[in-house]
Design a protein around this motif. Sequence first.
Motif, PDB file in Angstrom:
ATOM      1  N   UNK A  36     -42.725   6.195   8.116  1.00 39.17           N
ATOM      2  CA  UNK A  36     -43.866   6.488   7.248  1.00 39.17           C
ATOM      3  C   UNK A  36     -44.603   7.735   7.737  1.00 39.17           C
ATOM      4  N   UNK A  37     -44.860   7.787   9.035  1.00 34.24           N
ATOM      5  CA  UNK A  37     -45.561   8.944   9.589  1.00 34.24           C
ATOM      6  C   UNK A  37     -44.774  10.227   9.423  1.00 34.24           C
ATOM      7  N   UNK A  53     -39.439   5.888  -5.338  1.00 32.23           N
ATOM      8  CA  UNK A  53     -39.035   5.383  -4.024  1.00 32.23           C
ATOM      9  C   UNK A  53     -38.191   4.125  -4.214  1.00 32.23           C
ATOM     10  N   UNK A  54     -38.117   3.295  -3.194  1.00 35.74           N
ATOM     11  CA  UNK A  54     -37.386   2.030  -3.289  1.00 35.74           C
ATOM     12  C   UNK A  54     -37.904   1.099  -2.207  1.00 35.74           C
ATOM     13  N   UNK A  55     -37.660  -0.178  -2.382  1.00 41.48           N
ATOM     14  CA  UNK A  55     -38.064  -1.174  -1.389  1.00 41.48           C
ATOM     15  C   UNK A  55     -36.858  -1.489  -0.516  1.00 41.48           C
ATOM     16  N   UNK A  56     -36.989  -1.256   0.766  1.00 40.01           N
ATOM     17  CA  UNK A  56     -35.874  -1.514   1.681  1.00 40.01           C
ATOM     18  C   UNK A  56     -35.585  -3.009   1.760  1.00 40.01           C
ATOM     19  N   UNK A  57     -34.326  -3.343   1.986  1.00 44.23           N
ATOM     20  CA  UNK A  57     -33.919  -4.737   2.164  1.00 44.23           C
ATOM     21  C   UNK A  57     -33.043  -4.833   3.408  1.00 44.23           C
ATOM     22  N   UNK A  66     -44.440   3.068   4.176  1.00 44.58           N
ATOM     23  CA  UNK A  66     -44.518   4.356   3.495  1.00 44.58           C
ATOM     24  C   UNK A  66     -45.033   4.192   2.072  1.00 44.58           C
ATOM     25  N   UNK A  67     -44.553   3.176   1.360  1.00 43.37           N
ATOM     26  CA  UNK A  67     -45.028   2.950  -0.010  1.00 43.37           C
ATOM     27  C   UNK A  67     -46.534   2.754  -0.030  1.00 43.37           C
ATOM     28  N   UNK A  68     -47.039   1.966   0.926  1.00 43.23           N
ATOM     29  CA  UNK A  68     -48.481   1.720   0.977  1.00 43.23           C
ATOM     30  C   UNK A  68     -49.254   2.978   1.351  1.00 43.23           C
ATOM     31  N   UNK A  69     -48.676   3.794   2.242  1.00 38.63           N
ATOM     32  CA  UNK A  69     -49.344   5.040   2.626  1.00 38.63           C
ATOM     33  C   UNK A  69     -49.404   6.010   1.446  1.00 38.63           C
ATOM     34  N   UNK A  75     -51.202   8.503  -4.831  1.00 41.94           N
ATOM     35  CA  UNK A  75     -49.981   8.885  -5.537  1.00 41.94           C
ATOM     36  C   UNK A  75     -49.493   7.749  -6.423  1.00 41.94           C
ATOM     37  N   UNK A  76     -48.833   8.109  -7.491  1.00 42.67           N
ATOM     38  CA  UNK A  76     -48.155   7.131  -8.343  1.00 42.67           C
ATOM     39  C   UNK A  76     -46.774   6.896  -7.750  1.00 42.67           C
ATOM     40  N   UNK A  77     -46.467   5.654  -7.448  1.00 42.77           N
ATOM     41  CA  UNK A  77     -45.189   5.308  -6.828  1.00 42.77           C
ATOM     42  C   UNK A  77     -44.363   4.496  -7.813  1.00 42.77           C
ATOM     43  N   UNK A  78     -43.168   4.965  -8.102  1.00 39.99           N
ATOM     44  CA  UNK A  78     -42.240   4.266  -8.993  1.00 39.99           C
ATOM     45  C   UNK A  78     -41.156   3.594  -8.167  1.00 39.99           C
TER      46      UNK A  78
END
Length: 204
Positions: A36-37, A53-57, A66-69, A75-78
């Motif tokens: 994320x950093x 982006x995507x959600x890691x599994x 990173x999504x939360x940051x 930012x708009x995150x898709x």
Amino acid sequence: MARPGEPDKRSLRHGFLEVRSRLTADDLRETSAALAGRALELPELAEAGTVAAYVSVGSEPGTLALLDALRARGMRVLLPVLLPDNDLDWGAYDGEGSLAPVRHGSRMALLEPAGERLGPDAVTAADAVLLPGLAVDARGMRLGRGGGSYDRVLARLERAGAHPALVVLLYDSEVVGHVPEEAHDRPVHAVVTPSGVRRFAREP
């Protein structure tokens, strides 16, 4: 195509997945925060209005931090929604509580946005696209998992004349000298690992 004497994509995938399978929960937590950093050091990402982006599994490099940051920065995150034909629809990320586990056949359950579906073309509005992968080479060629979902995304961006920054998130050991490529493969513009960022030349 693989060079003579080199392993093909399938065997390479197996090797990288085998290494990932040995990672511990502590490894995953530490690399998620580091990624994320590092990712936010990329101007193309830090200054984006919309990020796909995507959600890691499983043992993938963790993306939730990173999504939360990104969302905290306004930012708009898709996030992707897997369709039956392996193409991707998209939905907006509104925090971890907006995700729902969805199982597609015998695959591992994916965390997908539970809200409105925005359509496969929603990705063309992104300023940056984060791509999953298993490796990237010195030219920026990415080795994916082989499902073809992101090949479709990249082809859709090309047809739309969209040119977002393409960024792959990996572990340090997954930046390698060479991966086999096929005619439809496209290079990424940067790779983010827990130890830093490496950029590749963008096509004019």
